[in-house]
Structures are given as structure tokens and as C-alpha cells.
Design a protein around this motif. Structure first.
Motif, PDB file in Angstrom:
ATOM      1  N   GLY A   1       0.786  -1.237  -0.051  1.00  0.00           N
ATOM      2  CA  GLY A   1      -0.044  -0.076  -0.006  1.00  0.00           C
ATOM      3  C   GLY A   1       0.919   1.311   0.007  1.00  0.00           C
ATOM      4  O   GLY A   1       2.031   0.936   0.264  1.00  0.00           O
ATOM      5  N   PRO A   2       0.345   2.432  -0.533  1.00  0.00           N
ATOM      6  CA  PRO A   2       1.217   3.606  -0.421  1.00  0.00           C
ATOM      7  C   PRO A   2       1.659   4.044   0.811  1.00  0.00           C
ATOM      8  O   PRO A   2       0.978   4.287   1.823  1.00  0.00           O
ATOM      9  CB  PRO A   2       0.261   4.366  -1.251  1.00  0.00           C
ATOM     10  CG  PRO A   2      -1.050   4.052  -0.853  1.00  0.00           C
ATOM     11  CD  PRO A   2      -1.118   2.475  -0.786  1.00  0.00           C
ATOM     12  N   ARG A   3       2.830   4.390   0.947  1.00  0.00           N
ATOM     13  CA  ARG A   3       3.390   4.954   2.349  1.00  0.00           C
ATOM     14  C   ARG A   3       2.849   6.380   2.393  1.00  0.00           C
ATOM     15  O   ARG A   3       2.690   7.166   3.505  1.00  0.00           O
ATOM     16  CB  ARG A   3       4.965   5.212   2.364  1.00  0.00           C
ATOM     17  CG  ARG A   3       5.552   3.661   2.497  1.00  0.00           C
ATOM     18  CD  ARG A   3       7.140   3.532   2.556  1.00  0.00           C
ATOM     19  NE  ARG A   3       7.563   2.212   2.956  1.00  0.00           N
ATOM     20  CZ  ARG A   3       7.949   1.797   4.066  1.00  0.00           C
ATOM     21  NH1 ARG A   3       7.626   2.896   5.059  1.00  0.00           N
ATOM     22  NH2 ARG A   3       8.324   1.005   4.303  1.00  0.00           N
ATOM     23  N   SER A   4       2.798   7.025   1.245  1.00  0.00           N
ATOM     24  CA  SER A   4       2.223   8.533   1.246  1.00  0.00           C
ATOM     25  C   SER A   4       1.316   8.415  -0.163  1.00  0.00           C
ATOM     26  O   SER A   4       1.476   7.853  -1.011  1.00  0.00           O
ATOM     27  CB  SER A   4       3.480   9.463   1.246  1.00  0.00           C
ATOM     28  OG  SER A   4       4.159   9.434  -0.243  1.00  0.00           O
ATOM     29  N   LEU A   5       0.580   9.528  -0.185  1.00  0.00           N
ATOM     30  CA  LEU A   5      -0.422   9.518  -1.273  1.00  0.00           C
ATOM     31  C   LEU A   5      -0.734  11.029  -1.507  1.00  0.00           C
ATOM     32  O   LEU A   5      -1.702  11.551  -1.207  1.00  0.00           O
ATOM     33  CB  LEU A   5      -1.723   8.736  -1.014  1.00  0.00           C
ATOM     34  CG  LEU A   5      -2.596   8.416  -2.211  1.00  0.00           C
ATOM     35  CD1 LEU A   5      -1.788   7.742  -3.456  1.00  0.00           C
ATOM     36  CD2 LEU A   5      -3.630   7.617  -1.741  1.00  0.00           C
TER      37      LEU A   5
END
Length: 388
Positions: free
Chosen positions: A376-380
Motif C-alpha cells: 500500500g502507499p506510504r504516502s499519497l
């Protein structure tokens, strides 16, 4: 075996887990590594394992669940028949009726976070996908919402310790987590409230199963630990997909009833959890490989959900895919206890996000991701256009 068939921690694997696991599914679907033991990548092989708890057990040493006074993580690390009464008891707390009653509260929490986020845009992970699931979980369980950051900290520390094979770090984080839960158990004995801890205390008197304090701590720690991390990743993956596919955004804004099916397909295509462990309880064979009692087995769920033998055009994300027999929430006796809550939270979050925006898109390059066993994305970073 003296040499590994693959290295799950190799940089080229961690940099693109989806591609690497797709390759292993076709090249070596039952593979060995020193880190994981046997890894299974095919859907059929994994389904065989999860439906046979007599051969493949769930009490795996080294899993990110440190025992409570020699009590395993309940019900995750129990197997039938011991597992069955605990799972049956806990499923009553996660009933459809409770979900319907809780939905307005969860929606209000999502809206409150979106109020702040839509005013500034920026990183959706820190502003929305990380706090929303754990705040919603705390509200559902009746735990203090202001403690969500500490719960995330302990959960992350336990997972890091398991990944790094650092039992001392895992012990310290676990003992702090357990002491926190014990205080709530003691407080609810003196002053019952409408929350999960009081419910467990009442169940202790009503149910014909052992529910001493170590078992209550084990149950509550599992609910507080496992009930938000994968939902955070799942929500981030759904938002990332929609940010990259404006046509899908438009489709779901026009037809929000399609959101639940879209969530299922996005997560089948790009799952939040790469693997879960099992231990072999008796000599057997899987996929043509001989496994021995005591061997560890890693079920590579995300790879299985992209198996073209089960999912036609598996590399395509088709939001209306039906049937969709994915393994995002597992299968068999250990099907995810919190699946109903996770599905509710994902539906509510995307409904509110899409209703309150006219569009959103990714800023810059695709974000860095969490690495094994998560995804999953660590930041978005997203650019948002709020709805009028």
C-alpha cells in the motif's frame, strides 16, 4: 534444501512485489527461502492449505503476535476445534446488525477527517487513510479515540520486530500494549460501559469457554492490532487506483452503488497483504513438493488473487468482475473476523470522498509502498477538486 529458490527480501522483489510474485507463480509456484520457508503462489494450492487446518496449523512461531502468558493470539493462532467457540463468540460482535447501527458513526468520522483534508489536499495517507480506520475501529470497540496514535505505534513496533526477528523489541512493545489493555479490563470490572471490554467480561460469565484475563488481553490486542493496518493499506490502494483512473472515478460518482464491487476488484488486483503464515502439522505434499511436519508455509494471497487459472484477464482490473472469489480476507476457518467492518469502512470512505469531490489526481510519480508483508502507499499526494 541448501539453496533458496527465491529471496523474498531481495531489493528487486521488494521494489515491485506484485511483478515479482506474478513471476514466481508462473516460474516456481511452490518455492523455498530461509526467511519464509515454503511460499505458495497459486490460488489452488493456497485454497487447499486454508481449508485443511488439520494439516496446516495457524500457531506459527515468529509471527507478529507475541503470546500473552503463553496464550496464543486468539482466535488467529488457534485451530479447530479450539478455535471454533472463540470465533463463534467474536462473530456475534461483528454482526450485520452491529454494522448497520455503526455506519452513521463511521461516516461522521470520515467526514470530519475529509473536512480538514479537502481544505488543504496534500498527503492522503497522513490526513485520511491512516487515521480513519483506527479511529473508526476505536469507536466501534468503544476505546478512547485519542489513543489511536499510540495504538498505531505499538502495532508498527510489533510488526517491525517480527520482520527483523528482534524478539526483545517485540516483547517490549507487546508488554506495553498488554499493560494498557489490562488497565481497561480492571476499569470495566468496576465501571461497566457499552464497549467491547465490558462485552467480553459479560461473555466470561455466559459462555462455556475459558476467558481469563490473559485470554481477554489476547483477544483485545488482536482486535486493536489487526483491525486497522490492512484497512489503511486497502483504502490507500483504492484511492491510488481511482486517482490514476478518472474514468473509474466518474463511473462510481454516477453509480455509487457500484463502490462495494469496485473495492473487491481493486483489492483483488492489488492486494493489501502479501502473505500470511502457516505451519505444517504432518508430512504432506503441495504442488508436487514434499513438506515435512514443522515446516513453515507462507500463503502469498496477493499472488493467488492474480492467478489467471481462476480470474480471466487477471492482470486487468475490471470493476464489475463477477464472480470474484478473491482471497483478500482469506478463506476457510480463519476468514477475516473483521471483514464486515473493513468493507463498511472502505465503502463509507469512498462514498464520502467521491461525493465531496469532482475529481482528484496523483501529484508526481507513483508513491513508494510498504514492503512485505504489507502493500500500500506510504504516502499519497493528491490534488483535490472539492464539490461545490
Amino acid at each position: 534444501m541448501t539453496a533458496p529458490d527465491w529471496d523474498p527480501l531481495a531489493p528487486e522483489v521488494l521494489d515491485d512485489q506484485q511483478r515479482a510474485h506474478d513471476d514466481m507463480r508462473s516460474r516456481c509456484p511452490v518455492a523455498w527461502s530461509e526467511f519464509l520457508g515454503w511460499s505458495l503462489f497459486r490460488y489452488a494450492d493456497i485454497l487447499e492449505v486454508v481449508r485443511d487446518p488439520e494439516t496446516f496449523g495457524n500457531r506459527v512461531s515468529g509471527a507478529p503476535a507475541v503470546p500473552v502468558a503463553d496464550v496464543p493470539s486468539i482466535p488467529l493462532q488457534l485451530d479447530p476445534p479450539e478455535h471454533t467457540p472463540f470465533k463463534r463468540l467474536l462473530m456475534t460482535y461483528f454482526s450485520s446488525a452491529r454494522m448497520a447501527e455503526f455506519e452513521p458513526r463511521s461516516r461522521a468520522l470520515a467526514d470530519a477527517l475529509l473536512d480538514g483534508y479537502l481544505a488543504s489536499s496534500g498527503d492522503a495517507v497522513s490526513a485520511f487513510t491512516e487515521p480513519y480506520p483506527v479511529q473508526s475501529l476505536c469507536a466501534f470497540l468503544g476505546w478512547p479515540a485519542q489513543d489511536w496514535r499510540q495504538l498505531k505505534t505499538w502495532s508498527s513496533a510489533i510488526e517491525r520486530a517480527a520482520l527483523r526477528r528482534d524478539p526483545e523489541a517485540g516483547r517490549q512493545a507487546t508488554e506495553a500494549f498488554h499493560a494498557y489493555i489490562q488497565r481497561f479490563i480492571d476499569a470495566r470490572r468496576d465501571e461497566p460501559r457499552d464497549d467491547v471490554t465490558t462485552w467480553l467480561l459479560e461473555s466470561e460469565r455466559e459462555e462455556a469457554i475459558a476467558l481469563d484475563d490473559p485470554r481477554k488481553i489476547s483477544i483485545l490486542r488482536l482486535l486493536l492490532h489487526a483491525g486497522h493496518g490492512t484497512t489503511t493499506s486497502s483504502l490507500g490502494l483504492c484511492m491510488l487506483y481511482l486517482a490514476l483512473h478518472p474514468d473509474a472515478q466518474a463511473q462510481l460518482r454516477a453509480y455509487p452503488a457500484g463502490i462495494p464491487a469496485a473495492v473487491e476488484e481493486i483489492l483483488r488486483h492489488d492486494g493489501p497483504l502479501m502473505s500470511m503464515p502457516r505451519v505444517v502439522r504432518r508430512d504432506c505434499a503441495v504442488g508436487g513438493r514434499a513438506l515435512q511436519a514443522g515446516d513453515r508455509v507462507a500463503l502469498m494471497f496477493a499472488a493467488a488473487d492474480r492467478d489467471s487459472e481462476v480470474f480471466p484477464d487477471a492482470e486487468r482490473c475490471e470493476l464489475g468482475r463477477s464472480p470474484n472469489r478473491h482471497l483478500v480476507f482469506g478463506n476457510g476457518a480463519h476468514f477475516c473476523l473483521g471483514a464486515r467492518l473493513a468493507r463498511l469502512e472502505l465503502k463509507v470512505a469512498l462514498e464520502q470522498l467521491l461525493a465531496r469531490t469532482t475529481s482528484f489526481q496523483l501529484i508526481g510519480e507513483p508513491p513508494r509502498r510498504y514492503r512485505w508483508p504489507g502493500n500500500g502507499p506510504r504516502s499519497l499526494p493528491l490534488a483535490m477538486e472539492p464539490a461545490p
